[in-house]
Scaffold this motif. Structure first.
Motif: not given
Length: 174
Positions: A50-51, A90-92, A98-99, A116-119
């Protein structure tokens, strides 16, 4: 400097860019001066997702959608600590909501790639770790159909063409 510029442009003008790629870079916003940048290059202390995401969110009024990002780093980089790649990812992932666990992992030309992919099922973050590679841009010059580039300072034959795979990630190879 290229990686820092990419991250700065994507974070500051996210509405302008659909996608970006960072090779051996640092997460956006962790360094405000040369000393902090050098410290970041040498070590990569884990920060909360989050930071890291807030560093980008606070760089503009933009609230999404965010650019896609392709991250590349050599596992033996002694110039920019390889842990920075994980922090960039992690930032993006935080920006994209996304997890942290990869949705897919596979070897590409002998090097691990996490995705990693979106919905909608679009790949929005990918990360390549170039096994055994020092600081530089990975080239695939031999035993490959995609022979781009020539070896030189920080341009390293690694059996995988970052240029080709980034262009593919951007949707430019069809």
């Amino acid at each position: 400097a290229g990686g820092a510029m990419t991250m700065a442009m994507l974070a500051s003008y996210p509405e302008v860019f659909a996608a970006g790629a960072v090779i051996a870079g640092l997460p956006f916003g962790i360094a405000g001066n040369v000393r902090e940048a050098l410290n970041g290059m040498m070590a990569s202390p884990p920060r909360p997702a989050r930071e890291l995401g807030d560093l980008v969110r606070n760089a503009s009024q933009h609230r999404g959608p965010w650019p896609k990002l392709s991250v590349w780093h050599g596992s033996e980089d002694r110039t920019v600590h390889p842990g920075n790649a994980d922090e960039i990812v992690k930032q993006w992932l935080d920006l994209h909501g996304l997890p942290e666990a990869p949705m897919s992992e596979a070897d590409v030309d002998g090097h691990p790639r996490q995705v990693w992919w979106n919905v909608e099922g679009q790949t929005v973050v990918e990360s390549y770790t170039i096994s055994g590679m020092a600081h530089g841009t990975p080239l695939g010059l031999a035993d490959s159909d995609e022979r781009y580039g020539a070896e030189g300072a920080f341009l390293i034959e690694a059996g995988i063409s970052s240029s080709y795979h980034i262009a593919k990630f951007f949707g430019l190879t069809r």
